[in-house]
Design a protein around this motif. Sequence first.
Motif, PDB file in Angstrom:
ATOM      1  N   LYS A 252       5.471   2.098  14.428  1.00 32.63           N
ATOM      2  CA  LYS A 252       5.647   1.663  15.517  1.00 32.63           C
ATOM      3  C   LYS A 252       4.733   0.409  15.793  1.00 32.63           C
ATOM      4  O   LYS A 252       3.483   0.666  17.008  1.00 32.63           O
ATOM      5  N   ARG A 253       4.009  -0.463  14.836  1.00 28.31           N
ATOM      6  CA  ARG A 253       2.923  -1.167  14.238  1.00 28.31           C
ATOM      7  C   ARG A 253       3.338  -1.651  14.254  1.00 28.31           C
ATOM      8  O   ARG A 253       4.481  -2.522  13.340  1.00 28.31           O
ATOM      9  N   GLN A 254       2.489  -3.373  13.894  1.00 28.36           N
ATOM     10  CA  GLN A 254       2.270  -4.445  13.512  1.00 28.36           C
ATOM     11  C   GLN A 254       2.315  -4.442  11.984  1.00 28.36           C
ATOM     12  O   GLN A 254       1.134  -3.936  11.609  1.00 28.36           O
ATOM     13  N   PRO A 255       2.983  -4.964  11.573  1.00 31.16           N
ATOM     14  CA  PRO A 255       2.751  -5.465   9.908  1.00 31.16           C
ATOM     15  C   PRO A 255       1.849  -5.798   9.401  1.00 31.16           C
ATOM     16  O   PRO A 255       0.907  -7.100  10.207  1.00 31.16           O
ATOM     17  N   GLN A 256       1.068  -5.559   8.714  1.00 28.36           N
ATOM     18  CA  GLN A 256      -0.111  -6.680   7.632  1.00 28.36           C
ATOM     19  C   GLN A 256       0.321  -6.896   6.031  1.00 28.36           C
ATOM     20  O   GLN A 256       0.193  -6.266   5.173  1.00 28.36           O
ATOM     21  N   PHE A 257       0.776  -7.985   6.310  1.00 26.41           N
ATOM     22  CA  PHE A 257       1.400  -9.038   5.629  1.00 26.41           C
ATOM     23  C   PHE A 257       0.227  -9.219   4.078  1.00 26.41           C
ATOM     24  O   PHE A 257      -0.659 -10.213   4.661  1.00 26.41           O
ATOM     25  N   LYS A 258       0.913  -9.646   3.410  1.00 25.45           N
ATOM     26  CA  LYS A 258      -0.133  -9.964   2.012  1.00 25.45           C
ATOM     27  C   LYS A 258       0.405 -11.035   1.313  1.00 25.45           C
ATOM     28  O   LYS A 258       0.186 -11.521  -0.011  1.00 25.45           O
ATOM     29  N   GLY A 259       1.518 -11.475   1.756  1.00 28.05           N
ATOM     30  CA  GLY A 259       1.694 -12.091   0.916  1.00 28.05           C
ATOM     31  C   GLY A 259       2.427 -12.185  -0.191  1.00 28.05           C
ATOM     32  O   GLY A 259       2.619 -13.683  -1.368  1.00 28.05           O
ATOM     33  N   ARG A 260       2.804 -10.832  -0.752  1.00 24.23           N
ATOM     34  CA  ARG A 260       3.564 -10.702  -2.081  1.00 24.23           C
ATOM     35  C   ARG A 260       4.739  -9.195  -1.894  1.00 24.23           C
ATOM     36  O   ARG A 260       3.878  -8.641  -1.382  1.00 24.23           O
TER      37      ARG A 260
END
Length: 260
Positions: A252-260
Amino acid sequence: MTLPRLETVKATIEDGIAVVTCDRPPVNAQNRRMREEFIALFDALSDLDEVRVVVLTAAGKYFSAGADIKERADFEETPGYYIGHNRLTREFFYAVSDCSKPVIAAVNGPAFGAGFALMLACDIMFAVEDAYFVMPEIDVGLAGGLKFVADHFGKSRTNAMYLTGRRYPAAELYRLGIIEAALPAEEMWREVMKMAREIASKSPVAVRKIKRAMQVIEEMPTREAYRYEQTVTVDLSHTEDAREAQRAFVEKRQPQFKGR
């Protein structure tokens, strides 16, 4: 990576959003220079990791008055020039539609002919409420852009639009579901940037693959298209971004995307 040097187009990048502004006064008519710059710019934006979504708009009162008719005066005198012109014109539109990042049109005013087609080459379209759209080729002894129109409108409306050269207001395109909204200028810009930020917050690898899938399945039968989409889902499931999205959902948190 630096952006190409530009004369007829401006580009800024901030918070994952590239804003591309046509800027060829007085009406943003499309000439050879603009087409060359568009191709170079959108190819660069496709490669830039810091760009997650592109907003395409224009300076002044017109989105684009279409092709610069004055430029055609000497076409017949130079062997091969018309062929090269047509090739460049095709790639001008496909540089936008083939961009690996979603392109949102923020249409600030009237769009004629090739200007209308330029909007239709974008993935998502907004317009100011007093914008209007015209395919005037029949009135200047030309043809072109019919397929862009036919891909978005029904048979009768496409033929009527093309054979009469009539103006169609933004409100009518909104009624038909062609554009997302027809709004006052400030409100349109707020909605455009709200959507751009929303897309920029998603997994870049997922957005890129989904845009590509949309293009690939366009001409496929439903069964084959769905099968292709499933291969995209399988590919995405193996990415770090997919695992992060699923962990974030559970936690239940915002994702931290890395683009891979």
